[in-house]
Design a protein around this motif. Structure first.
Motif, short mmCIF file in Angstrom:
data_model
loop_
_atom_site.label_atom_id
_atom_site.label_comp_id
_atom_site.label_asym_id
_atom_site.label_seq_id
_atom_site.Cartn_x
_atom_site.Cartn_y
_atom_site.Cartn_z
N LEU A 114 101.03 -15.82 39.71
CA LEU A 114 99.57 -15.76 39.68
C LEU A 114 99.00 -16.86 38.78
O LEU A 114 97.93 -17.41 39.07
CB LEU A 114 99.10 -14.39 39.22
N THR A 115 99.71 -17.17 37.71
CA THR A 115 99.26 -18.26 36.83
C THR A 115 99.27 -19.59 37.58
O THR A 115 98.32 -20.38 37.51
CB THR A 115 100.15 -18.35 35.59
N GLU A 116 100.38 -19.85 38.29
CA GLU A 116 100.46 -21.08 39.07
C GLU A 116 99.41 -21.10 40.18
O GLU A 116 98.78 -22.14 40.42
CB GLU A 116 101.86 -21.23 39.69
N LEU A 117 99.20 -19.97 40.82
CA LEU A 117 98.17 -19.89 41.86
C LEU A 117 96.79 -20.14 41.27
O LEU A 117 95.96 -20.83 41.87
CB LEU A 117 98.22 -18.52 42.53
N GLY A 118 96.54 -19.61 40.08
CA GLY A 118 95.25 -19.78 39.45
C GLY A 118 94.91 -21.23 39.12
O GLY A 118 93.73 -21.58 39.00
N ARG A 119 95.92 -22.08 39.01
CA ARG A 119 95.65 -23.50 38.75
C ARG A 119 94.92 -24.16 39.90
O ARG A 119 94.28 -25.20 39.73
CB ARG A 119 96.95 -24.25 38.46
N SER A 120 95.02 -23.55 41.08
CA SER A 120 94.30 -24.10 42.24
C SER A 120 92.80 -23.94 42.11
O SER A 120 92.05 -24.61 42.82
CB SER A 120 94.76 -23.39 43.53
N PHE A 121 92.34 -23.05 41.20
CA PHE A 121 90.92 -22.69 41.14
C PHE A 121 90.28 -23.06 39.80
O PHE A 121 89.25 -22.50 39.45
CB PHE A 121 90.76 -21.19 41.41
N THR A 122 90.88 -23.98 39.06
CA THR A 122 90.31 -24.38 37.77
C THR A 122 89.03 -25.16 37.99
O THR A 122 88.90 -25.90 38.97
CB THR A 122 91.30 -25.23 36.97
N ARG A 176 89.78 -30.74 36.62
CA ARG A 176 91.02 -31.22 37.20
C ARG A 176 91.96 -31.62 36.06
O ARG A 176 92.23 -32.82 35.85
CB ARG A 176 90.74 -32.40 38.13
N PRO A 177 92.46 -30.64 35.30
CA PRO A 177 93.31 -30.96 34.16
C PRO A 177 94.61 -31.62 34.60
O PRO A 177 95.09 -31.41 35.72
CB PRO A 177 93.59 -29.59 33.53
N VAL A 178 95.18 -32.43 33.72
CA VAL A 178 96.43 -33.13 34.00
C VAL A 178 97.56 -32.11 34.11
O VAL A 178 97.81 -31.34 33.18
CB VAL A 178 96.74 -34.16 32.91
N TYR A 179 98.24 -32.10 35.26
CA TYR A 179 99.34 -31.18 35.51
C TYR A 179 100.10 -31.66 36.75
O TYR A 179 99.47 -32.19 37.67
CB TYR A 179 98.82 -29.75 35.73
N ALA A 222 108.02 -22.91 43.87
CA ALA A 222 108.18 -24.20 43.19
C ALA A 222 107.26 -24.24 41.99
O ALA A 222 107.59 -23.71 40.93
CB ALA A 222 107.89 -25.35 44.16
N GLN A 223 106.12 -24.85 42.13
CA GLN A 223 105.10 -24.86 41.09
C GLN A 223 103.81 -25.39 41.69
O GLN A 223 103.80 -25.91 42.81
CB GLN A 223 105.51 -25.74 39.90
N PHE A 224 102.72 -25.25 40.96
CA PHE A 224 101.45 -25.80 41.43
C PHE A 224 101.50 -27.32 41.42
O PHE A 224 102.08 -27.94 40.54
CB PHE A 224 100.31 -25.32 40.53
N ASP A 225 100.90 -27.91 42.43
CA ASP A 225 100.72 -29.35 42.50
C ASP A 225 99.42 -29.62 43.26
O ASP A 225 99.18 -28.99 44.29
CB ASP A 225 101.90 -30.02 43.19
N TYR A 226 98.60 -30.53 42.76
CA TYR A 226 97.34 -30.82 43.44
C TYR A 226 97.57 -31.25 44.88
O TYR A 226 96.74 -30.99 45.76
CB TYR A 226 96.59 -31.92 42.68
#
Length: 529
Positions: free
Chosen positions: A345-353, A356-359, A497-501
């Motif tokens: 859920l944390t990784e999924l939540g990065r899609s909705f920040t 556009r933080p560096v990641y 895997a992990q979040f990626d833009y």
């Protein structure tokens, strides 16, 4: 006997076009404006950055294109796309074709919304992110598989919405989805999503609620379902099985790639605690003694030389290493299921920040920005080898040439023209919110009686299965398949895997399509553009 038509005759195609084209252009003027702006931005990009922009994965794709064989990390679909264009010896042509695919995605969205009865203003808005988002345009200019994957997947969803659905169109849908799966493996679980959609459609067709052509419900449920799902599954799975056979013949391993265990291991290192897992000695070598909060991003456990996995003998993606990593990941998930859900859920939540933080790191993040200076040559050995193949493909140097002021215009445009993550979340919430608004009055109205188990089952799928023209006055157009596919595209990478833009952008056009279809006002009929 009437003579041949002349251009002065109203029925002559030339005369008809003269009369009809201005009216057609007026009806679709706002979409044509957005499409024209999108084409202009892509032209500026092609002139500003020649021949193309490179990502670390690009070199592997080129190697597979020039030396066809399955890759251990990525399926070969995009490489075969590159091979189709290899005779032209031009990466500039490759990215130009990718830009054209991006424009065609916008066209498919617009046409589908109108055909399914959506309002024209919603059809235009649905196209804006895919046509005008600077990061979408930059992704199309990268030599990566995402633009092709997005085109195929949007094509599959739009094809699923055409009416009527027949065994032939179901088979075509399966072939498109197979091509998407062999371009990016995240397409494989979507086969189940589409199969469920066809199952629901077949049940409703048999129930006679909204079958194509207005059937009366006399078709048996099992037969109606089989007529669509069987050709779909055969067409979707046979190419995948064929590729799996090629992969097995090459590596003597079952699968489409040989890295699933490695990537899942890297994903679990965001929470895996060996004091809780108590792994056996052969798995304990993969433990990281640092607390999860102090660990690097998941991808570092695949590519960093200090990773416990990378330090093992041999290459990272051997059968033994991948199996070992998969066993560790399975144990971590079984031992800490809540931690796995929380980190997903944390990784999924990065899609909705909001921003556009560096990641996951500055280097990867930088590949998604239009560069101001010529990018350095590749440093990793596989990429160095891939560069040699790329020069053979190009028939010359592949160094990026930056032409000002065109490149500067795109850099400035990228600073302001992109879809924030919070906006994507709002778009994804529009369909269920619209459904809830319409469901209130529907619950208070007298329910239409349905008979038989098939009728009851069909009613449960009302919001998932597309409506035909006759029923378009009673219920919103179908948005369920586009909405579910968008969520799957966001959730599967976050879990495995992990979040990626880069992984977010293919979900955007489908989320916009679902939102545009869900806001269709009652009483609006489906129309042909």
């Amino acid at each position: 006997m009437r003579g041949r038509l002349t251009p002065r005759d109203p029925m002559h195609p030339v005369a008809w076009a003269r009369e009809d084209l201005p009216g057609w252009a007026r009806r679709h003027r706002w979409f044509l404006v957005v499409l024209g702006l999108g084409a202009l931005l892509r032209l500026v990009t092609v002139i500003g950055y020649r021949p193309a922009l490179w990502f670390p994965d690009s070199y592997t794709y080129v190697v597979t294109a020039m030396r066809p064989r399955p890759d251990l990390v990525r399926p070969a679909g995009y490489s075969m796309f590159l091979r189709l264009l290899e005779a032209f010896h031009s990466f500039a042509l490759v990215v130009t074709v990718q830009h054209v695919l991006g424009l065609l995605v916008g066209v498919m969205l617009y046409v589908t919304v109108l055909r399914r009865g959506g309002p024209p203003w919603a059809a235009v808005l649905a196209c804006v992110p895919v046509l005008l988002d600077a990061y979408q345009i930059e992704l199309e200019h990268l030599l990566v598989s995402d633009s092709l994957f997005t085109f195929l997947l949007v094509g599959a969803v739009c094809l699923a919405m055409r009416r009527p659905l027949t065994p032939r169109s179901a088979a075509a849908l399966g072939l498109v989805l197979a091509a998407a799966t062999l371009t990016r493996t995240v397409g494989l679980p979507l086969v189940a999503v589409f199969a469920l959609f066809l199952l629901a459609y077949g049940v409703r067709r048999a129930a006679g609620e909204s079958g194509p052509g207005g059937e009366s419900g006399s078709v048996r449920p099992g037969r109606a379902v089989a007529r669509l799902t069987v050709p779909f599954l055969v067409a979707a799975l046979l190419p995948v099985a064929g590729y799996a056979g090629w992969f097995y013949a090459t590596y003597e391993r079952v699968g489409l790639v040989g890295s699933n265990g490695v990537f899942l291991y890297a994903r679990t290192m965001s929470f895996a605690d060996c004091s809780v897992m108590k792994p056996p000695p052969d798995l304990a070598v993969l433990c990281d003694p640092r607390p999860p909060a102090a660990r690097p991003a998941s991808q570092e456990y695949i590519w960093n030389a200090q990773s416990p996995l990378v330090r093992l003998p041999g290459i990272t993606f051997t059968k033994e290493t991948d199996t070992l990593a998969g066993r560790f990941a399975s144990l971590a998930i079984r031992s800490q299921p809540l931690a796995f859900v929380r980190t997903t859920l944390t990784e999924l939540g990065r899609s909705f920040t909001p921003g556009r933080p560096v990641y996951p790191d500055a280097a990867t993040y930088g590949y998604y920005e239009f560069p101001a200076t010529v990018p350095p040559p590749p440093g990793r050995h596989p990429a160095v080898v891939g560069k040699e193949f790329a020069q053979r493909y190009e028939g010359g140097p592949i160094t990026v040439r930056i032409a000002e002021p065109f490149a500067g215009l795109m850099r400035a445009y990228q600073d302001v023209a992109w879809l924030p993550g919070t906006a994507l979340l709002v778009i994804l919430l529009v369909p269920p919110a619209a459904w809830a608004v319409r469901a209130g009055p529907a619950r208070r109205a007298p329910a239409r009686r349905t008979t038989g188990a098939a009728g009851e089952t069909g009613a449960a799928w009302t919001r998932l299965v597309p409506q035909n023209h006759a029923s378009s006055n009673r219920a919103p157009a179908n948005w369920g398949i586009a909405w579910a596919t968008a969520w799957a595209l966001l959730l599967v990478p976050a879990a495995t895997a992990q979040f990626d833009y880069r992984y977010v952008l293919p979900a955007v056009p489908l989320a916009c399509l679902a939102a545009a279809l869900s806001v269709r006002g009652p009483g609006r009929r489906a129309r042909t553009p």
